[in-house]
Design an enzyme around this catalytic site. Structure first.
Site, PDB file in Angstrom:
ATOM      1  N   ASN A 103      18.800 -24.624 -44.010  1.00 40.88           N
ATOM      2  CA  ASN A 103      20.140 -25.429 -45.055  1.00 40.88           C
ATOM      3  C   ASN A 103      21.258 -25.135 -43.426  1.00 40.88           C
ATOM      4  O   ASN A 103      21.953 -25.886 -43.603  1.00 40.88           O
ATOM      5  CB  ASN A 103      20.742 -25.450 -46.047  1.00 40.88           C
ATOM      6  CG  ASN A 103      20.119 -26.560 -47.243  1.00 40.88           C
ATOM      7  OD1 ASN A 103      19.338 -27.253 -46.765  1.00 40.88           O
ATOM      8  ND2 ASN A 103      20.492 -26.090 -48.405  1.00 40.88           N
ATOM      9  N   TYR A 341      14.647 -22.252 -54.387  1.00 45.63           N
ATOM     10  CA  TYR A 341      14.093 -23.245 -53.135  1.00 45.63           C
ATOM     11  C   TYR A 341      14.593 -22.527 -52.434  1.00 45.63           C
ATOM     12  O   TYR A 341      14.619 -23.535 -50.482  1.00 45.63           O
ATOM     13  CB  TYR A 341      14.967 -24.288 -53.502  1.00 45.63           C
ATOM     14  CG  TYR A 341      14.628 -25.634 -54.036  1.00 45.63           C
ATOM     15  CD1 TYR A 341      13.711 -25.965 -54.483  1.00 45.63           C
ATOM     16  CD2 TYR A 341      15.359 -26.801 -55.076  1.00 45.63           C
ATOM     17  CE1 TYR A 341      12.555 -26.396 -55.425  1.00 45.63           C
ATOM     18  CE2 TYR A 341      14.690 -26.968 -56.015  1.00 45.63           C
ATOM     19  CZ  TYR A 341      13.517 -26.672 -56.294  1.00 45.63           C
ATOM     20  OH  TYR A 341      13.294 -28.331 -56.806  1.00 45.63           O
ATOM     21  N   HIS A 342      14.637 -21.787 -51.273  1.00 45.07           N
ATOM     22  CA  HIS A 342      14.950 -20.861 -50.172  1.00 45.07           C
ATOM     23  C   HIS A 342      15.903 -21.433 -49.448  1.00 45.07           C
ATOM     24  O   HIS A 342      15.469 -21.661 -48.287  1.00 45.07           O
ATOM     25  CB  HIS A 342      13.728 -20.331 -50.312  1.00 45.07           C
ATOM     26  CG  HIS A 342      12.381 -19.509 -51.091  1.00 45.07           C
ATOM     27  ND1 HIS A 342      11.699 -20.627 -51.894  1.00 45.07           N
ATOM     28  CD2 HIS A 342      12.600 -18.367 -51.846  1.00 45.07           C
ATOM     29  CE1 HIS A 342      11.271 -19.751 -52.234  1.00 45.07           C
ATOM     30  NE2 HIS A 342      11.111 -18.117 -52.912  1.00 45.07           N
ATOM     31  N   CYS A 343      16.812 -21.887 -50.425  1.00 42.26           N
ATOM     32  CA  CYS A 343      17.939 -22.326 -49.063  1.00 42.26           C
ATOM     33  C   CYS A 343      16.671 -23.788 -48.292  1.00 42.26           C
ATOM     34  O   CYS A 343      17.616 -24.253 -46.852  1.00 42.26           O
ATOM     35  CB  CYS A 343      18.545 -21.528 -48.207  1.00 42.26           C
ATOM     36  SG  CYS A 343      19.648 -20.666 -50.007  1.00 42.26           S
ATOM     37  N   THR A 344      16.081 -23.984 -48.394  1.00 38.61           N
ATOM     38  CA  THR A 344      15.289 -24.687 -47.252  1.00 38.61           C
ATOM     39  C   THR A 344      13.887 -26.404 -48.232  1.00 38.61           C
ATOM     40  O   THR A 344      13.111 -26.157 -48.308  1.00 38.61           O
ATOM     41  CB  THR A 344      14.529 -24.193 -46.475  1.00 38.61           C
ATOM     42  OG1 THR A 344      13.575 -24.938 -45.746  1.00 38.61           O
ATOM     43  CG2 THR A 344      13.027 -23.381 -47.381  1.00 38.61           C
TER      44      THR A 344
END
Ligand SMILES: Cc1ncc(COP(=O)(O)O)c(C=O)c1O
Length: 386
Positions: A103, A341-344
């Site tokens: 992100n 979601y691990h910022c992705t």
């Protein structure tokens, strides 16, 4: 004191703990070099300035950058990526990125696209993160000025062919910005031979520095507008941000204490050698994969066993929620991993895990085989309960 995890497998978010020289260097900097670098001629201010330059030189050595002044310190990778993106793109530009982006790349690009400044194409990789170079080439247009590529996925551990991507970008007259969040300190990076025009890295992950540190390298031939402007301690009589580097990109008082820790972390990495660190982490990742694959109902994400990858292994369960597994690992076993979601979300969409997220274990400089065994034992216990 809060209860510390017994086993820390979240190095892809931030490495912990740090090698002893890192906090020793920070203590020394706080005690002996605590003045403001570049903002005064007195001895302690000069020592603080020298400290920043030494850290720049260590990073330059690691990434084969011929002149350290082309490295600017930042707070993290996100800030470095924002500086590169907002500082470089212009009205009407087309940007090519991949479906592995974090992100911290996607959100600035989306905002610029929404404002009508740029258009963006995300090239979809396959489920394990492999980029089809023909598809990348097809995405390039006459207006493409920038290609952005995550060197290694923070979900899959997959590794991008940076030199090939640079060759395609340059052949089409575009520049290459590499997000080195998951590769700096783990994979060899040579900005010259890889053809990297801008490189954004964190200080707080595999470079073993503290949080609040990061860096951006900008090729000397590039004209990138500074995102933040203000006092630099130089050219103070001028109304405009100076053109001299690194001052152009370092307005305001820097995190000198953090950078002292970062220098010690980078020296630790140089001493160990990136190749040895990669080999150790790769072997641990293979061990996790071998053992997890014997637990029924789990799907491992990313490159197959035996293929190159960094020390990240993510999985999904066909019956249990990822967040619930991570919560139980933490609460019952004292094991720190990251779920969600691990910022992705882009990478999750590509991997087919957007609805459920994944459990990610990431190893680091101090992870042992025994810890890996304990981790897999705990996952097995959670996933095979009645
Ligand atoms: C691939 C990738 N890019 C960017 C970032 C953002 O890094 P930072 O937290 O240093 O801003 C991360 C963080 O995990 C990442 O994994």
């Amino acid at each position: 004191m809060p209860q510390l995890p017994t086993i820390y497998l979240d190095h892809a978010a931030t490495s912990w703990p740090k090698p002893e020289p890192v906090w020793e260097a920070m203590k020394k900097a706080l005690d002996e070099e605590g003045a403001n670098p570049g903002r005064g001629g007195h001895r302690m201010a000069r020592e603080a300035g020298k400290r920043l330059m030494r850290a720049r030189m260590a990073l330059a050595e690691l990434f084969h950058i011929s002149n350290p002044i082309h490295i600017a310190f930042t707070m993290n990778t996100t800030m470095a990526l924002n500086m590169a993106i907002y500082g470089f793109v212009k009205q009407g530009d087309h940007v090519v990125a991949t479906s592995m982006e974090h992100n911290s790349v996607r959100r600035p690009l989306e905002q610029l696209q929404q404002r009508g400044v740029i258009s963006v194409t995300y090239v979809e990789t396959d489920r394990d993160g492999t980029l089809n170079l023909k598809q990348l080439e097809q995405a390039m247009t006459v207006r493409t000025r920038l290609v952005i590529c995550n060197h290694s996925s923070n979900l899959l551990g997959s590794i991008m062919p940076i030199s090939d991507i640079a060759e395609i970008a340059h052949r089409h007259g575009a520049k290459l910005l590499v997000d080195g969040a998951q590769s700096a300190g783990l994979l060899p990076i040579d900005v010259k031979s890889h053809g990297i025009d801008m490189l954004a890295v964190p200080g707080h992950k595999a470079l073993l520095g503290p949080q609040g540190t990061g860096a951006l390298y900008i090729d000397p031939s590039m004209d990138v507008e500074p995102l933040i402007q203000g006092g630099t301690g130089s050219h103070s009589e001028e109304a405009q941000q100076p053109h001299t580097r690194p001052d152009r990109y370092e307005a305001g008082t820097p995190n000198t204490i953090g950078v002292a820790g970062l220098e010690a972390g980078v020296r630790w990495v140089l001493n160990e050698s990136v190749q040895n660190i990669y080999t150790k982490e790769w072997e641990l990742s293979q061990l996790i994969m071998e053992q997890l694959s014997s637990i029924s109902g789990l799907r491992l994400l990313g490159p197959q066993l035996g293929q190159p990858r960094t020390g990240i292994v993510s999985f999904v369960s066909d019956s249990l929620d990822s967040a619930a597994i991570a919560h139980q690992l933490d609460r019952e076993f004292g094991i720190a991993v990251r779920a969600g979601y691990h910022c992705t979300p882009l990478a999750h969409q590509t991997a087919g895990t957007l609805g459920q997220g994944a459990v990610r274990a990431s190893v680091g400089w101090n992870t042992t085989e025994q810890q890996v065994d304990e981790y897999v034992k705990a996952v097995r216990a959670i996933c095979t309960r009645d």
